[in-house]
Structures are given as C-alpha cells and as structure tokens.
Design a protein around this motif. Structure first.
Motif, PDB file in Angstrom:
ATOM      1  N   ASP A  31       0.831  -1.213   0.000  1.00  0.00           N
ATOM      2  CA  ASP A  31       0.000   0.000   0.000  1.00  0.00           C
ATOM      3  C   ASP A  31       0.860   1.254   0.000  1.00  0.00           C
ATOM      4  N   GLU A  32       1.920   1.257   0.802  1.00  0.00           N
ATOM      5  CA  GLU A  32       2.780   2.434   0.876  1.00  0.00           C
ATOM      6  C   GLU A  32       3.558   2.628  -0.422  1.00  0.00           C
ATOM      7  N   VAL A  33       3.972   1.531  -1.039  1.00  0.00           N
ATOM      8  CA  VAL A  33       4.673   1.628  -2.323  1.00  0.00           C
ATOM      9  C   VAL A  33       3.746   2.186  -3.388  1.00  0.00           C
TER      10      VAL A  33
ATOM     11  N   GLU B 176      13.278   3.725   1.316  1.00  0.00           N
ATOM     12  CA  GLU B 176      12.733   4.366   2.521  1.00  0.00           C
ATOM     13  C   GLU B 176      11.565   3.562   3.077  1.00  0.00           C
ATOM     14  N   VAL B 177      10.676   3.107   2.194  1.00  0.00           N
ATOM     15  CA  VAL B 177       9.533   2.293   2.624  1.00  0.00           C
ATOM     16  C   VAL B 177      10.018   0.975   3.242  1.00  0.00           C
ATOM     17  N   LEU B 178      10.973   0.336   2.599  1.00  0.00           N
ATOM     18  CA  LEU B 178      11.487  -0.943   3.107  1.00  0.00           C
ATOM     19  C   LEU B 178      12.182  -0.753   4.450  1.00  0.00           C
ATOM     20  N   ARG B 179      12.945   0.313   4.616  1.00  0.00           N
ATOM     21  CA  ARG B 179      13.603   0.562   5.908  1.00  0.00           C
ATOM     22  C   ARG B 179      12.569   0.782   7.005  1.00  0.00           C
ATOM     23  N   GLY B 180      11.473   1.479   6.653  1.00  0.00           N
ATOM     24  CA  GLY B 180      10.425   1.687   7.640  1.00  0.00           C
ATOM     25  C   GLY B 180       9.801   0.380   8.097  1.00  0.00           C
ATOM     26  N   ARG B 181       9.564  -0.531   7.153  1.00  0.00           N
ATOM     27  CA  ARG B 181       8.990  -1.836   7.512  1.00  0.00           C
ATOM     28  C   ARG B 181       9.972  -2.626   8.366  1.00  0.00           C
ATOM     29  N   LEU B 182      11.254  -2.571   8.018  1.00  0.00           N
ATOM     30  CA  LEU B 182      12.263  -3.291   8.807  1.00  0.00           C
ATOM     31  C   LEU B 182      12.330  -2.730  10.221  1.00  0.00           C
ATOM     32  N   ARG B 183      12.202  -1.419  10.336  1.00  0.00           N
ATOM     33  CA  ARG B 183      12.220  -0.789  11.661  1.00  0.00           C
ATOM     34  C   ARG B 183      11.024  -1.257  12.493  1.00  0.00           C
ATOM     35  N   GLU B 184       9.854  -1.409  11.852  1.00  0.00           N
ATOM     36  CA  GLU B 184       8.679  -1.932  12.561  1.00  0.00           C
ATOM     37  C   GLU B 184       8.957  -3.306  13.143  1.00  0.00           C
ATOM     38  N   LEU B 185       9.815  -4.071  12.468  1.00  0.00           N
ATOM     39  CA  LEU B 185      10.148  -5.426  12.914  1.00  0.00           C
ATOM     40  C   LEU B 185      11.318  -5.435  13.895  1.00  0.00           C
ATOM     41  N   GLY B 186      11.780  -4.253  14.289  1.00  0.00           N
ATOM     42  CA  GLY B 186      12.787  -4.158  15.335  1.00  0.00           C
ATOM     43  C   GLY B 186      14.228  -4.192  14.873  1.00  0.00           C
ATOM     44  N   VAL B 187      14.478  -3.959  13.581  1.00  0.00           N
ATOM     45  CA  VAL B 187      15.841  -4.026  13.058  1.00  0.00           C
ATOM     46  C   VAL B 187      16.187  -2.702  12.381  1.00  0.00           C
ATOM     47  N   GLU B 188      17.370  -2.176  12.683  1.00  0.00           N
ATOM     48  CA  GLU B 188      17.875  -0.952  12.055  1.00  0.00           C
ATOM     49  C   GLU B 188      19.095  -1.283  11.202  1.00  0.00           C
ATOM     50  N   VAL B 189      19.221  -0.597  10.086  1.00  0.00           N
ATOM     51  CA  VAL B 189      20.425  -0.709   9.267  1.00  0.00           C
ATOM     52  C   VAL B 189      21.577  -0.056  10.017  1.00  0.00           C
TER      53      VAL B 189
END
Length: 474
Positions: free
Chosen positions: A61-63, A112-125
C-alpha cells in the motif's frame, strides 16, 4: 554465534531479505558502508511480480501511494511534436494477476519504505559499517567489519556490483563493461513542462541524439537521460544540461533547476559464476548486473532475496543448495533479455522502448528444479515451480477472500480442492476450497480457482513461502 545471518548491503535486495528474515524471528544484522542512504531515482521501475512480493512483505500500500503508472511519453523532433506513446499498454487486473502493470517509484523512496517496515520489525540498518573481509569454516563465518569482528552462521553479499563479499569469496564475475553507449542520468526539476507526461526531445539533425525527461512520482523532478558520444566527457552542471535541453527542444522557456543527483551510466553486463559458496551467498547486483533496458535489475534482486529468506530461516542444506539452482538460471535468462533490449535500442529498432509480458517477471518459474514436484500424469497449465496465481474466493459467511490474503506471511499454504486437507506440520496453513458451499470451506464461487489453476476435484496444491508452487498432486 553473534548472529544467525549477516547481510552486507542495504539496498532493495538486502532490505527485502532482512524484512523476510526479521518477520520469521531470525536473528540478523544488516550493515552498509555508506554513512547515509543513497539518493537518486536510479532503478525507479517496479515490475508486477515485485509488487506481489511487496504485498507479501506488507509494504504494498505504501509503495503504491508513493508511485504512479509509468507516464506516457510525448515525443518531439527539432522542437516539433510528433506523437505520444507508452512504454507498455495499461492492462486491467484479472482474477489471477491483481497488479498487471509496472509502477514507477524513485528508488530512494522504495528503500525508505522498506527501511520503515524493517524498523517496525525491530531491526535498524547499521550505517557507516563496511565489510572488510571474512573467513568461513564448517560452523560459520567470521566477518571483519570496520567496527570489529562478528561471527555469523551465514553471510549474504547484497553489496552491489563491486561486491566485497563476491571478491573476497573469489567468485568470478563474468561479462563486460562497455565504454560505448554511455548515458548521463540525473534527477532535476524543470519549469515549463507538464509533469503528468514524460518528454523526449530529439535533435533535428540527429533524432537519435536527444534528451529524455521522465517525471518522478511524489516530486516535481524528472529523471533526465542524455546520451554521451564517444570521447565526450560528461558535463554535470545545470548549465550544461540546460544547454542540451535548449538545443534539442528549441525552447528557451524550459528552465532546469535543483539538480539533486547525477551519474554516468555504462552498459554493465555481468553474472557471477556461483551464487553460493559454503555459508556465503550472493544476491542482487552482487550476483548479476544488468543494462537498465527492461527494468529488470532491481526487480531480480528483490526476487533473489524473497527466494533466499525462507531457505536461510530453515537452514537445511537441501534448501540452501536450491537457491543457486533456482536463481542462477533465472538471472542468466533475465540478463539475456536485458541485453537483447539494449541491442534493439542501440540499433534504433522502432519498438525498442515497447514492453510486454516478457518483462513483468510473472512467468518466472522453477519447473524442473529440485523443489518442484508435480505428481499428476497429465499436468495442467499451472505446474509445480510456477508462481502461484491469485484467485477470488468466498468464506463461509460470503465475504470475499483472495488467495494472496491466504499466502501473505512466512508460512507454507496447502490448498485442497474439493478434498479434505491432510494434517499439516507447524508453519503450514491448510485450506479446503470447494466448488459449492460446504460448511466452513472456502468457496470457489466464481469458478476462478478451478479455471486459473486448471485443476480437478481431489487436487492438492502446496505453495511455498515465496509464492511459488512446491507440489501439485491428486
């Protein structure tokens, strides 16, 4: 082990893999040598199959909100309007293909969208952390990072065409980089153009020479592309680009401003000899680099990651071996397609810019591969190894349900058509699909499932976590 999976590279491939592993609860680290995310539109074309992968990962949806259909192109020669065309015809959705059209999103926004989803899952680059080298042994990989050593069960190189992981592994990168047919590509705003369209201005004396401007969704900028003749060094200033635009368009009212990104593109056509070496894997541009023709590079990398994630989570040698067996032939085939489209472009073929089903990546299949088993004496149109199509269904209350709703997530899916599904292992979701209402079954009320999958009553379909069919049996 310090971590289960170490990913080098946080572009679309590395981020897709990290999301898939994180949602499975796999301990991981993802590092990137760049201190900040890369800018630029770069790979801004998402293919239909990539949209389906993003649906599975929970970012579709965000993409979609961040992009648009590829804009129609208005063409001019010597300043004279000669017509309008689309790179591909706009196609209506069907029961089996809900997203049949490509989608234009600047790559910086996709990441940016993918990083946001990864952050929701508790992981930061982990930014500004470079992989310097590694050693592997039967039990794991010892990687040397710019911040120190780390021990991991597996290392994935998603670190681009100049991959440190690939070089340290000693894996050959076969192919060529051509200095001919260079292109200056930039992101720049232009006053005086309709942003709902792309614009191609061809030189009056040499129509093949010109400037292309494609609108970038969510911005007032365009991705600008200008061919560079042999021996000509690029002039990347706004003044130089403005001069080319005025010369080719014959217009002085068009003003370029806010140049935010610029690069020189050269045809780079290469494929790694191996995608796996022991506990080390290659994915995305680290494993294959493509000409931009056909928009295949980023999309192939995303599918590499979607194929590899569930296999790394499982960890069995059979599945890990299947990654190279399935993805290397696909990458070779897609690379051949991109190269042929480049040849057509260079040769000035009149339909060189047209796109059809060959580029949508919906027909990529692992038929005949180590994980594809079709036990029927007379297989139908859809077979084991193929992408599992979508289809509308109705639940016991008459509410509409899509197969893609059932597939979404890290699990396997067992579909039993007019049959009782067997007892399944944890991680497998089983569903009975009936041709007529029967209690709690899902109902193929419109007959779409039976038609799309080309199955008869009593058929069982087992769908892998990456949305490809593992087995079809009676």
């Amino acid at each position: 082990m310090d971590t289960r999976v170490l990913i080098a590279g946080a572009g679309p491939t590395g981020l897709t893999l990290a999301i898939d592993l994180a949602r499975r609860g796999v301990d991981l680290r993802i590092v990137d040598a760049a201190a900040a995310p890369l800018t630029g539109s770069r790979g801004d074309g998402l293919q239909p199959r990539t949209l389906e992968v993003f649906d599975d990962l929970g970012v579709l949806d965000e993409v979609l909100e961040s992009g648009m259909l590829p804009a129609p192109m208005r063409a001019y020669v010597g300043g004279r309007y000669v017509g309008e065309r689309r790179m591909a015809e706009v196609v209506e959705p069907t029961p089996d293909v809900p997203h049949p059209n490509g989608w234009a999103v600047p790559q910086w926004r996709t990441e940016e969208v993918l990083r946001g989803r990864l952050r929701e899952l508790g992981v930061e680059v982990e930014r500004g952390v470079a992989l310097l080298g590694f050693q592997q042994d039967p039990e794991g990989v010892t990687a040397t990072l710019s911040t120190g050593e780390v021990r991991a069960a597996h290392l994935v190189g998603a670190d681009g065409g100049r991959s440190t992981v690939r070089k340290a592994a000693g894996i050959a990168f076969v192919g060529e980089t051509r200095e001919t047919h260079r292109m200056l590509v930039a992101d720049v705003a232009v006053t005086g153009l309709d942003h709902d369209f792309g614009h191609w201005f061809g030189d009056a004396d040499d129509p093949g020479r010109g400037i292309v401007l494609m609108p970038l969704a969510g911005t007032d900028a365009y991705q600008c592309a200008v061919p560079l003749p042999d021996g000509v060094e690029p002039a990347t200033t706004l003044a130089a680009l403005q001069s080319v635009l005025e010369q080719c368009s014959g217009r002085s009212d068009l003003r370029m401003h806010d140049l935010t990104w610029c690069t020189v593109w050269r045809p780079n056509i290469r494929l790694a000899r191996r995608f796996r070496q022991g506990r080390v894997f290659l994915a995305g541009d680290a494993a294959h680099v493509h000409p931009p023709t056909g928009g295949q590079g980023l999309n192939t990398g995303v599918q590499d990651a979607h194929n590899l994630g569930w296999k790394l989570a499982d960890g069995s040698d059979e599945l890990l071996d299947s990654y190279e067996a399935e993805r290397l032939p696909v990458a070779a085939s897609v690379l051949g397609l991109s190269t042929e489209l480049l040849r057509r472009h260079v040769d000035g073929h009149p339909d060189a810019h047209r796109r059809g089903p060959e580029t949508d990546q919906l027909h990529i299949s692992y038929r005949g591969g180590p994980l594809a088993h079709d036990d029927r004496p007379e297989p139908g149109r859809v077979r084991a190894g193929d992408r599992a199509p979508d289809s509308p269904l109705r639940d016991a209350h008459g509410a509409r349900v899509r197969l893609f709703d059932l597939f979404r997530g890290p699990h396997w899916t067992h579909l039993a058509f007019d049959a009782e599904p067997p007892a399944t292992a944890p991680g497998v979701h089983a569903h009975r699909i009936s041709s007529a209402p029967t209690g709690t079954s899902l109902v193929d009320a419109e007959g779409a499932f039976r038609e799309v999958y080309d199955v008869s009553p009593g058929t069982h379909v087992l769908v892998r976590p990456d949305g490809h069919i593992a087995r079809i049996t009676r």
